[in-house]
Design a protein around this motif. Sequence first.
Motif, PDB file in Angstrom:
ATOM      1  N   UNK A  70       7.225   1.124 -20.082  1.00 48.81           N
ATOM      2  CA  UNK A  70       5.776   1.013 -19.333  1.00 48.81           C
ATOM      3  C   UNK A  70       5.891   0.025 -18.185  1.00 48.81           C
ATOM      4  N   UNK A  71       6.553  -1.188 -17.958  1.00 51.98           N
ATOM      5  CA  UNK A  71       6.751  -2.046 -16.980  1.00 51.98           C
ATOM      6  C   UNK A  71       7.613  -1.214 -16.091  1.00 51.98           C
ATOM      7  N   UNK A  72       8.753  -0.736 -16.506  1.00 52.21           N
ATOM      8  CA  UNK A  72       9.642  -0.391 -15.616  1.00 52.21           C
ATOM      9  C   UNK A  72       9.140   0.943 -14.666  1.00 52.21           C
ATOM     10  N   UNK A  73       8.157   1.687 -15.245  1.00 49.99           N
ATOM     11  CA  UNK A  73       7.338   2.743 -14.663  1.00 49.99           C
ATOM     12  C   UNK A  73       6.339   2.380 -13.733  1.00 49.99           C
ATOM     13  N   UNK A  74       5.665   1.037 -14.223  1.00 47.73           N
ATOM     14  CA  UNK A  74       4.799   0.384 -13.288  1.00 47.73           C
ATOM     15  C   UNK A  74       5.438  -0.087 -11.894  1.00 47.73           C
ATOM     16  N   UNK A  75       6.519  -0.619 -12.070  1.00 51.13           N
ATOM     17  CA  UNK A  75       7.311  -1.350 -11.049  1.00 51.13           C
ATOM     18  C   UNK A  75       7.941  -0.134 -10.319  1.00 51.13           C
ATOM     19  N   UNK A  76       8.326   1.013 -10.647  1.00 53.99           N
ATOM     20  CA  UNK A  76       8.905   2.038 -10.022  1.00 53.99           C
ATOM     21  C   UNK A  76       7.842   2.719  -9.201  1.00 53.99           C
ATOM     22  N   UNK A  77       6.617   2.642  -9.470  1.00 54.61           N
ATOM     23  CA  UNK A  77       5.461   3.281  -8.717  1.00 54.61           C
ATOM     24  C   UNK A  77       5.131   2.433  -7.513  1.00 54.61           C
ATOM     25  N   UNK A  78       5.150   0.980  -7.809  1.00 51.19           N
ATOM     26  CA  UNK A  78       4.566   0.307  -6.758  1.00 51.19           C
ATOM     27  C   UNK A  78       3.147  -0.078  -6.767  1.00 51.19           C
ATOM     28  N   UNK A  79       2.619  -0.849  -6.040  1.00 51.78           N
ATOM     29  CA  UNK A  79       1.275  -1.421  -6.259  1.00 51.78           C
ATOM     30  C   UNK A  79       0.281  -0.235  -5.554  1.00 51.78           C
ATOM     31  N   UNK A  80      -0.854  -0.365  -6.449  1.00 49.57           N
ATOM     32  CA  UNK A  80      -1.762   0.869  -5.901  1.00 49.57           C
ATOM     33  C   UNK A  80      -2.607   0.110  -4.880  1.00 49.57           C
ATOM     34  N   UNK A  81      -3.236   0.926  -3.910  1.00 49.44           N
ATOM     35  CA  UNK A  81      -4.431   0.421  -2.979  1.00 49.44           C
ATOM     36  C   UNK A  81      -5.628   0.871  -3.486  1.00 49.44           C
ATOM     37  N   UNK A  82      -6.491  -0.262  -3.702  1.00 50.87           N
ATOM     38  CA  UNK A  82      -7.713   0.291  -4.280  1.00 50.87           C
ATOM     39  C   UNK A  82      -8.908  -0.202  -3.300  1.00 50.87           C
ATOM     40  N   UNK A 138      -7.653 -15.959  -0.426  1.00 50.14           N
ATOM     41  CA  UNK A 138      -6.418 -16.450   0.197  1.00 50.14           C
ATOM     42  C   UNK A 138      -5.687 -17.109  -1.143  1.00 50.14           C
ATOM     43  N   UNK A 139      -6.303 -17.666  -2.058  1.00 50.45           N
ATOM     44  CA  UNK A 139      -5.476 -18.179  -3.003  1.00 50.45           C
ATOM     45  C   UNK A 139      -4.839 -16.759  -3.996  1.00 50.45           C
ATOM     46  N   UNK A 140      -5.329 -15.896  -4.100  1.00 51.21           N
ATOM     47  CA  UNK A 140      -4.522 -14.776  -4.992  1.00 51.21           C
ATOM     48  C   UNK A 140      -3.952 -13.618  -3.893  1.00 51.21           C
ATOM     49  N   UNK A 141      -4.091 -13.658  -2.730  1.00 47.47           N
ATOM     50  CA  UNK A 141      -3.652 -12.538  -1.824  1.00 47.47           C
ATOM     51  C   UNK A 141      -3.620 -12.898  -0.535  1.00 47.47           C
ATOM     52  N   UNK A 142      -2.471 -12.112   0.139  1.00 49.67           N
ATOM     53  CA  UNK A 142      -2.440 -12.507   1.544  1.00 49.67           C
ATOM     54  C   UNK A 142      -2.955 -10.845   2.639  1.00 49.67           C
ATOM     55  N   UNK A 143      -3.328 -11.400   3.928  1.00 52.03           N
ATOM     56  CA  UNK A 143      -3.780 -10.227   4.556  1.00 52.03           C
ATOM     57  C   UNK A 143      -2.432  -9.536   4.929  1.00 52.03           C
ATOM     58  N   UNK A 144      -2.590  -8.143   5.094  1.00 48.03           N
ATOM     59  CA  UNK A 144      -1.458  -7.443   5.563  1.00 48.03           C
ATOM     60  C   UNK A 144      -1.514  -7.425   7.191  1.00 48.03           C
ATOM     61  N   UNK A 145      -2.543  -6.922   7.794  1.00 45.42           N
ATOM     62  CA  UNK A 145      -2.510  -6.960   9.322  1.00 45.42           C
ATOM     63  C   UNK A 145      -3.892  -7.755   9.712  1.00 45.42           C
ATOM     64  N   UNK A 146      -4.271  -7.635  11.001  1.00 47.58           N
ATOM     65  CA  UNK A 146      -5.405  -8.042  11.159  1.00 47.58           C
ATOM     66  C   UNK A 146      -6.617  -7.291  10.768  1.00 47.58           C
ATOM     67  N   UNK A 147      -7.510  -7.645  10.936  1.00 48.91           N
ATOM     68  CA  UNK A 147      -8.812  -6.853  10.737  1.00 48.91           C
ATOM     69  C   UNK A 147      -9.183  -5.765  11.587  1.00 48.91           C
ATOM     70  N   UNK A 148      -9.293  -4.566  11.228  1.00 50.67           N
ATOM     71  CA  UNK A 148      -9.372  -3.425  12.195  1.00 50.67           C
ATOM     72  C   UNK A 148     -10.931  -3.188  12.135  1.00 50.67           C
ATOM     73  N   UNK A 158      -5.426  -6.319   1.767  1.00 52.87           N
ATOM     74  CA  UNK A 158      -4.922  -7.498   1.227  1.00 52.87           C
ATOM     75  C   UNK A 158      -3.869  -7.203   0.325  1.00 52.87           C
ATOM     76  N   UNK A 159      -2.742  -7.956   0.299  1.00 55.39           N
ATOM     77  CA  UNK A 159      -1.870  -7.682  -0.684  1.00 55.39           C
ATOM     78  C   UNK A 159      -1.567  -8.706  -1.690  1.00 55.39           C
TER      79      UNK A 159
END
Length: 161
Positions: A70-82, A138-148, A158-159
């Motif tokens: 299950x962990x390897x399948x999740x790592x294979x898919x990568x993070x989701x964007x919610x 900011x303590x749990x994620x970082x901004x990917x690009x600027x604010x659009x 945020x990633x």
Amino acid sequence: MIMNEKIKASEVLLIGVNGEDLGIVPTKEALKMAKELEVDLVCQSLASSPPPCRLVSRTDFKQQAIQDSAKSRKAEKGPKLKEIRLSAFIEDHDYDTKKRQAERILVAGDSVQLTVRLEKKESQEAKKLVEELVRELAHCGKQEKGIQVSGKQVIAVMLPL
């Protein structure tokens, strides 16, 4: 997965049920120990000599294999964007709820898209709201690009850290 009598090596590097190192043991003696403890002797790798083997209860081994796959399948898919949607004039309680929701998603390892839908000329308020939310997360994620800022919405992605 090679188990019990299918192990053909004359001696094995044995690891006990609780992870203790039992050293190099003849295979027949390792099988005898496995039967006495009512567990299985599982060969972990055939690459080395003597092969490392572990005394494992069958149910624990199966559960561990399921969790690893299950962990390897999740790592294979990568993070989701919610996506989390807000309005420019949000109440404090609702703002805190959305912030906690975003924190939970980022800690779980998924990305968050913060979207503020605009109704009239509220782009400045919406941008300030998103900037504040990004600063507080900011303590749990970082901004990917600027604010659009587009015509009808303000977006920040945020990633997870």
